[in-house]
Enzyme design. Structure first.
Site, PDB file in Angstrom:
ATOM      1  N   HIS A 186       0.177  -2.663  14.552  1.00  0.00           N
ATOM      2  CA  HIS A 186      -0.869  -2.223  13.612  1.00  0.00           C
ATOM      3  C   HIS A 186      -2.031  -3.193  13.634  1.00  0.00           C
ATOM      4  CE1 HIS A 186      -2.703  -0.858   9.806  1.00  0.00           C
ATOM      5  NE2 HIS A 186      -1.960   0.215   9.907  1.00  0.00           N
ATOM      6  N   ILE A 214      -4.872  -5.411  11.645  1.00  0.00           N
ATOM      7  CA  ILE A 214      -5.304  -5.259  10.251  1.00  0.00           C
ATOM      8  C   ILE A 214      -4.076  -5.031   9.366  1.00  0.00           C
ATOM      9  CG2 ILE A 214      -7.631  -4.424  10.717  1.00  0.00           C
ATOM     10  CD1 ILE A 214      -6.639  -1.574  10.251  1.00  0.00           C
ATOM     11  N   GLY A 238      -2.646  -0.265   5.001  1.00  0.00           N
ATOM     12  CA  GLY A 238      -3.062   0.152   3.672  1.00  0.00           C
ATOM     13  C   GLY A 238      -1.917   0.214   2.678  1.00  0.00           C
ATOM     14  N   VAL A 239      -0.728   0.585   3.150  1.00  0.00           N
ATOM     15  CA  VAL A 239       0.403   0.662   2.215  1.00  0.00           C
ATOM     16  C   VAL A 239       0.720  -0.710   1.630  1.00  0.00           C
ATOM     17  CG1 VAL A 239       1.463   2.721   3.170  1.00  0.00           C
ATOM     18  CG2 VAL A 239       2.062   0.497   4.103  1.00  0.00           C
ATOM     19  N   GLU A 268       0.736  -1.859  -2.210  1.00  0.00           N
ATOM     20  CA  GLU A 268       1.855  -2.580  -2.807  1.00  0.00           C
ATOM     21  C   GLU A 268       1.391  -3.901  -3.432  1.00  0.00           C
ATOM     22  OE1 GLU A 268       4.856  -1.784  -3.476  1.00  0.00           O
ATOM     23  OE2 GLU A 268       5.693  -3.740  -3.999  1.00  0.00           O
TER      24      GLU A 268
END
Lengths: 93, 158
Positions: B38, B44, B47-48, B52
């Site tokens: 990723h 980067i 997004g998850v 969180e």
């Protein structure tokens, strides 16, 4: 009660994407409208904000689970609106 | 930020029960196996994990509000917006603000900033319920001390 119902019905329609005309005073939020407990958190938030109250969801749930109340008492919309009006009155007292 | 064990808050910078506001800090790891996928050549933070990290920040705020008597479980993430890439080594400022305390639930507004720039934002709803086990609560209290939770607000374990 009618203005309370209109506000609640509009909240449910917008929050749960249910056609407004399908939401009636005799509708049961769970059995008739298919609203689950997670969706009801969003509805409770909007109702709390709209009326400046705090729906006692935990107490109601406990009463239903213990057989001291039925879901109809709290989740048929006409009854829910009565509870809201009671909470509003208690707040203003 | 300890991605591998899902601890995404390094330190509480400030926490105000009165104002319903928590600010936390977290450093995005320079190296992590997550970047292998990723993404290759463009690492980067997913997004998850940003979501969180906001949830954990809000969680500290709610733990303060409930005096560690009840634990907030993330239930709803509302319209999360990832506004910019978050790259390895970035220092993040995480903010959670109380929007509403309901009966058995809390709603918060959250955002992540880096160098004063908004990286992402979301509102979150949590159900609160008694800790499922004493061990869990003791672990959370130990973590609270680790991240610098205001000492006067941290109960004794047990």
């Amino acid at each position: 009660m009618s203005s309370t119902f209109d506000t609640v019905a509009n909240i449910i329609a917008e929050t749960c994407d249910i056609p407004r005309e399908n939401i009636k005073p005799e509708s049961h939020a769970i059995d008739d409208l298919g609203i689950d407990s997670l969706d009801f958190l969003d509805i409770a938030f909007a109702i709390d904000k709209a009326f400046g109250i705090k729906l006692p969801l935990e107490r109601w749930t406990q009463e239903v689970n213990e057989g001291k109340a039925t879901t109809e008492q709290y989740f048929v919309l006409s009854n829910l609106c009565e509870r809201i009006d009671e909470l509003k009155a208690a707040k203003g007292a | 930020m300890q991605i591998e064990i899902f601890i995404l808050v390094d330190r509480i910078r400030s926490l105000s029960i009165e104002n319903g506001l928590a600010q936390c800090e977290s450093a995005v790891p320079v190296d992590s196996s997550i970047y292998l996928g990723h993404f290759p050549g463009h690492p980067i933070l997913p997004g998850v994990l940003l979501i969180e990290s906001m949830a954990q920040t809000a969680g500290w705020l709610i733990l303060g509000l409930t005096k560690f008597e009840r634990f907030p479980f993330l239930s709803i993430v509302h319209e999360a917006k990832m506004r910019d890439f978050v790259t390895p080594g970035t220092q993040l400022l995480l903010e959670a603000r109380l929007l509403h305390e309901g009966s058995g639930f809390y709603k918060t507004s959250n955002r992540v900033l880096a160098d004063g720039k908004l990286k992402c934002e979301a509102e979150t709803t949590f159900r609160v319920m008694p800790f499922p086990s004493p061990t869990f609560r003791e672990h959370v209290i130990a973590q609270a001390r680790r991240v610098g939770f205001p000492p006067e607000l941290v109960p004794n374990a047990g």
